[in-house]
Design an enzyme around this catalytic site. Structure first.
Site, PDB file in Angstrom:
ATOM      1  N   GLU A   1       0.837  -1.200   0.000  1.00 35.80           N
ATOM      2  CA  GLU A   1       0.000   0.000   0.000  1.00 35.80           C
ATOM      3  C   GLU A   1       0.873   1.250   0.000  1.00 35.80           C
ATOM      4  O   GLU A   1       2.024   1.204   0.418  1.00 35.80           O
ATOM      5  CB  GLU A   1      -0.863   0.006   1.269  1.00 35.80           C
ATOM      6  CG  GLU A   1      -1.828  -1.152   1.318  1.00 35.80           C
ATOM      7  CD  GLU A   1      -2.602  -1.218   2.621  1.00 35.80           C
ATOM      8  OE1 GLU A   1      -3.755  -1.645   2.589  1.00 35.80           O
ATOM      9  OE2 GLU A   1      -2.037  -0.848   3.674  1.00 35.80           O
ATOM     10  N   VAL A   2       0.267   2.365  -0.453  1.00 33.71           N
ATOM     11  CA  VAL A   2       0.994   3.637  -0.470  1.00 33.71           C
ATOM     12  C   VAL A   2       0.240   4.644   0.391  1.00 33.71           C
ATOM     13  O   VAL A   2      -0.986   4.755   0.295  1.00 33.71           O
ATOM     14  CB  VAL A   2       1.133   4.176  -1.908  1.00 33.71           C
ATOM     15  CG1 VAL A   2       1.862   5.513  -1.915  1.00 33.71           C
ATOM     16  CG2 VAL A   2       1.871   3.173  -2.782  1.00 33.71           C
TER      17      VAL A   2
ATOM     18  N   LYS B   1       5.682   3.887   0.666  1.00 37.40           N
ATOM     19  CA  LYS B   1       5.218   2.629   0.084  1.00 37.40           C
ATOM     20  C   LYS B   1       5.519   1.538   1.093  1.00 37.40           C
ATOM     21  O   LYS B   1       6.664   1.389   1.518  1.00 37.40           O
ATOM     22  CB  LYS B   1       6.001   2.394  -1.224  1.00 37.40           C
ATOM     23  CG  LYS B   1       5.461   1.287  -2.047  1.00 37.40           C
ATOM     24  CD  LYS B   1       6.102   1.278  -3.405  1.00 37.40           C
ATOM     25  CE  LYS B   1       5.036   1.175  -4.439  1.00 37.40           C
ATOM     26  NZ  LYS B   1       5.502   1.192  -5.790  1.00 37.40           N
TER      27      LYS B   1
ATOM     28  N   ASP C   1       9.255  -1.680 -16.020  1.00 32.22           N
ATOM     29  CA  ASP C   1       7.801  -1.703 -15.817  1.00 32.22           C
ATOM     30  C   ASP C   1       7.206  -0.329 -16.136  1.00 32.22           C
ATOM     31  O   ASP C   1       6.430   0.229 -15.364  1.00 32.22           O
ATOM     32  CB  ASP C   1       7.492  -2.105 -14.364  1.00 32.22           C
ATOM     33  CG  ASP C   1       6.032  -2.473 -14.165  1.00 32.22           C
ATOM     34  OD1 ASP C   1       5.296  -2.607 -15.177  1.00 32.22           O
ATOM     35  OD2 ASP C   1       5.610  -2.604 -12.995  1.00 32.22           O
TER      36      ASP C   1
ATOM     37  N   ASP D   1       8.886   4.052  -9.674  1.00 33.80           N
ATOM     38  CA  ASP D   1       9.045   2.590  -9.573  1.00 33.80           C
ATOM     39  C   ASP D   1      10.096   2.000 -10.502  1.00 33.80           C
ATOM     40  O   ASP D   1      10.032   0.804 -10.814  1.00 33.80           O
ATOM     41  CB  ASP D   1       7.696   1.884  -9.834  1.00 33.80           C
ATOM     42  CG  ASP D   1       6.771   2.011  -8.635  1.00 33.80           C
ATOM     43  OD1 ASP D   1       7.224   2.514  -7.594  1.00 33.80           O
ATOM     44  OD2 ASP D   1       5.604   1.604  -8.738  1.00 33.80           O
TER      45      ASP D   1
HETATM   46  P1  ATP Z   1       1.668  -2.160  -9.182  1.00 32.27           P
HETATM   47  O1  ATP Z   1       1.940  -2.518  -7.762  1.00 32.27           O
HETATM   48  O2  ATP Z   1       1.001  -3.256  -9.920  1.00 32.27           O
HETATM   49  O3  ATP Z   1       2.865  -1.593  -9.893  1.00 32.27           O
HETATM   50  P2  ATP Z   1       0.716   0.505  -8.841  1.00 32.27           P
HETATM   51  O4  ATP Z   1       1.937   1.077  -9.480  1.00 32.27           O
HETATM   52  O5  ATP Z   1      -0.596   1.198  -9.110  1.00 32.27           O
HETATM   53  O6  ATP Z   1       0.541  -1.008  -9.176  1.00 32.27           O
HETATM   54  P3  ATP Z   1       1.733   1.372  -6.311  1.00 32.27           P
HETATM   55  O7  ATP Z   1       3.029   1.820  -6.895  1.00 32.27           O
HETATM   56  O8  ATP Z   1       1.774   0.597  -5.043  1.00 32.27           O
HETATM   57  O9  ATP Z   1       0.895   0.478  -7.263  1.00 32.27           O
HETATM   58  O10 ATP Z   1       0.838   2.681  -6.112  1.00 32.27           O
HETATM   59  C1  ATP Z   1      -0.523   2.629  -5.759  1.00 32.27           C
HETATM   60  C2  ATP Z   1      -1.154   3.995  -5.907  1.00 32.27           C
HETATM   61  O11 ATP Z   1      -0.654   4.873  -4.898  1.00 32.27           O
HETATM   62  C3  ATP Z   1      -0.822   4.699  -7.236  1.00 32.27           C
HETATM   63  O12 ATP Z   1      -1.721   4.319  -8.217  1.00 32.27           O
HETATM   64  C4  ATP Z   1      -0.947   6.161  -6.867  1.00 32.27           C
HETATM   65  O13 ATP Z   1      -2.271   6.583  -6.967  1.00 32.27           O
HETATM   66  C5  ATP Z   1      -0.506   6.196  -5.415  1.00 32.27           C
HETATM   67  N1  ATP Z   1       0.917   6.616  -5.295  1.00 32.27           N
HETATM   68  C6  ATP Z   1       2.006   5.831  -5.406  1.00 32.27           C
HETATM   69  N2  ATP Z   1       3.137   6.530  -5.210  1.00 32.27           N
HETATM   70  C7  ATP Z   1       2.757   7.812  -4.969  1.00 32.27           C
HETATM   71  C8  ATP Z   1       3.462   9.050  -4.709  1.00 32.27           C
HETATM   72  N3  ATP Z   1       4.801   9.091  -4.652  1.00 32.27           N
HETATM   73  N4  ATP Z   1       2.744  10.169  -4.544  1.00 32.27           N
HETATM   74  C9  ATP Z   1       1.385  10.119  -4.610  1.00 32.27           C
HETATM   75  N5  ATP Z   1       0.666   9.011  -4.840  1.00 32.27           N
HETATM   76  C10 ATP Z   1       1.333   7.860  -5.021  1.00 32.27           C
END
Ligand code: ATP
Length: 379
Positions: A122-123, A137, A229, A247
């Site tokens: 989760e973020v 994260k 990715d 990422d």
């Molecule tokens: P996956 O895990 O399959 O790559 P993802 O990239 O959507 O999927 P995460 O990187 O865990 O998953 O991010 C989840 C959500 O959290 C994102 O879609 C975004 O909305 C939010 N998020 C992630 N990083 C940030 C950040 N640095 N600032 C603001 N929101 C963020």
């Protein structure tokens, strides 16, 4: 920023062009943003005069603004008040403070609210030392080997570019592992494109966003680093359509677990539709497989976040793409943009463009779009 509350119709902003190549261009490429969708590049004549349309030039930017405040004279709107200043996005603060202090105490991080969740955790929006806004994260226990991750993270921390999400620090002493990065107000590009905000984006915004991603990727290319990715879900958006690549490198650490498990790739969210054929079939990841993914990301930008290969399953994509199938040009997508996508999807990796080339091509298209204003004004 122009969308911020308190800005009236006609609010404008003079800024440096975000997507221009290299540092040198910063002060040489001022932009005039007005309204929600229109960007005009301020150009200079040899005698130093500035103009938006060649039909009329001015001694100074102030004079130009004064003129277009009197009448629109071909701009989409008569200039009103300068747009209200907002707090500058914090970028290097925490990274400066933690430059020699890679691992930080998790008690110095307060998790404030959940921003989203991905496959691996989760973020959260968080606060570091009660002062600095950050994104945190949290990784599901067991998603990666800590040592492996730390090795990769050491490299990731050194990668610094205005179009890359800055990695600030980590907490790896206990589970869950925390990855602390810069916070981006508008979340993922995929959500941004799909939501109502996406509907406010014009073609010049789409091209500029693509150019920003290409700029971040050109930096990774120069550092011999591979993302693995690249997709709209892994690009984050801040104020004023600023896009940053997120990422990078994480996929390598995650995927180790799934190596050789083809069914797992199919079953889990392995990004089949973004992955180049040679990476998919031979595990041959390179900057050129990132270029392939960039082509798919362009498709996402031009379709406002539509799923690529909309009528096909992952299995069909795996079967048909190596046989030469490519997505058709999306509706309302200029041919020049589709040509770039097709270049990114060339079967042989060396035939695909570099990110450096992609960046300047997109920046030139962005200019072209603005130049068309000249033509429009003439007739
Ligand atoms: P996956 O895990 O399959 O790559 P993802 O990239 O959507 O999927 P995460 O990187 O865990 O998953 O991010 C989840 C959500 O959290 C994102 O879609 C975004 O909305 C939010 N998020 C992630 N990083 C940030 C950040 N640095 N600032 C603001 N929101 C963020």
């Amino acid at each position: 920023m122009l969308l911020a509350e308190g800005n009236q119709h006609g609010a404008f902003l003079i800024r440096n062009c975000e997507s221009q190549r290299g540092e040198r261009s910063l002060s040489e490429n001022p932009m005039l943003d007005c309204g929600k969708v229109k960007h005009y590049k301020l150009k200079k004549l040899e005698n130093g005069h500035v103009f938006v349309s060649r039909a009329r030039s001015f001694l100074t930017v102030q004079e130009l603004v004064a003129h277009y405040s009197q009448e629109a004279d071909g701009l989409c709107v008569r200039l009103g008040e300068p747009c209200k200043k907002m707090e500058a996005p914090q970028t290097h603060g925490l990274s400066y403070n933690t430059v020699d202090q890679w691992e930080i105490d998790r008690n110095s991080i307060k998790l404030l609210r959940k921003l989203g969740a991905g496959q691996f955790g989760e973020v959260f929006e968080g606060l570091w030392n009660e002062t600095t806004a950050v994104a945190v994260k949290t990784l599901k226990p067991g998603t990666m080997d800590s040592e492996d991750f730390l090795r990769e993270a050491q490299i990731m921390k050194r990668l610094r570019h205005a179009k890359l999400i800055q990695l600030y620090a980590v907490c790896t002493m206990e589970q869950p592992i925390y990855i602390i990065t810069e916070l981006m107000k508008n979340g993922s590009l995929l959500d941004y494109l799909q939501k109502d905000k996406g509907a406010m984006l014009g073609i010049s915004d789409q091209i500029e966003m693509a150019a920003q991603v290409a700029s971040g990727m050109a930096y990774l290319e120069l550092q011999n680093y591979i993302h693995r990715d690249l997709a709209a879900r892994n690009v984050l958006v801040g104020e004023n359509n600023i896009c940053k690549v997120a990422d990078f490198g994480l996929a390598r650490v995650f995927m180790k677990e799934n190596e050789n498990v083809y069914e797992a790739k199919e079953g889990t969210k392995f990004p089949v539709k973004w992955t180049a054929p040679e990476a998919m079939h031979d595990n041959k990841f390179s900057i050129k497989s990132d270029v392939w993914s960039f082509g798919v990301l362009l498709y996402e930008i031009m379709t406002f976040g539509q799923m690529p290969y909309p009528a096909m399953t992952n299995y069909q994509v795996v079967q048909r793409v190596p046989q030469g199938y490519r997505m058709p040009c999306p509706p309302n997508c200029p041919k020049v943009m589709y040509d770039i996508m097709m270049d990114c999807w060339k079967q042989d990796e060396p035939d695909r463009p570099t990110f450096e080339t992609l960046q300047w091509k997109l920046e030139d298209f962005f200019d072209m779009d603005v130049t068309s204003y000249d033509d429009a004004a003439r007739y």
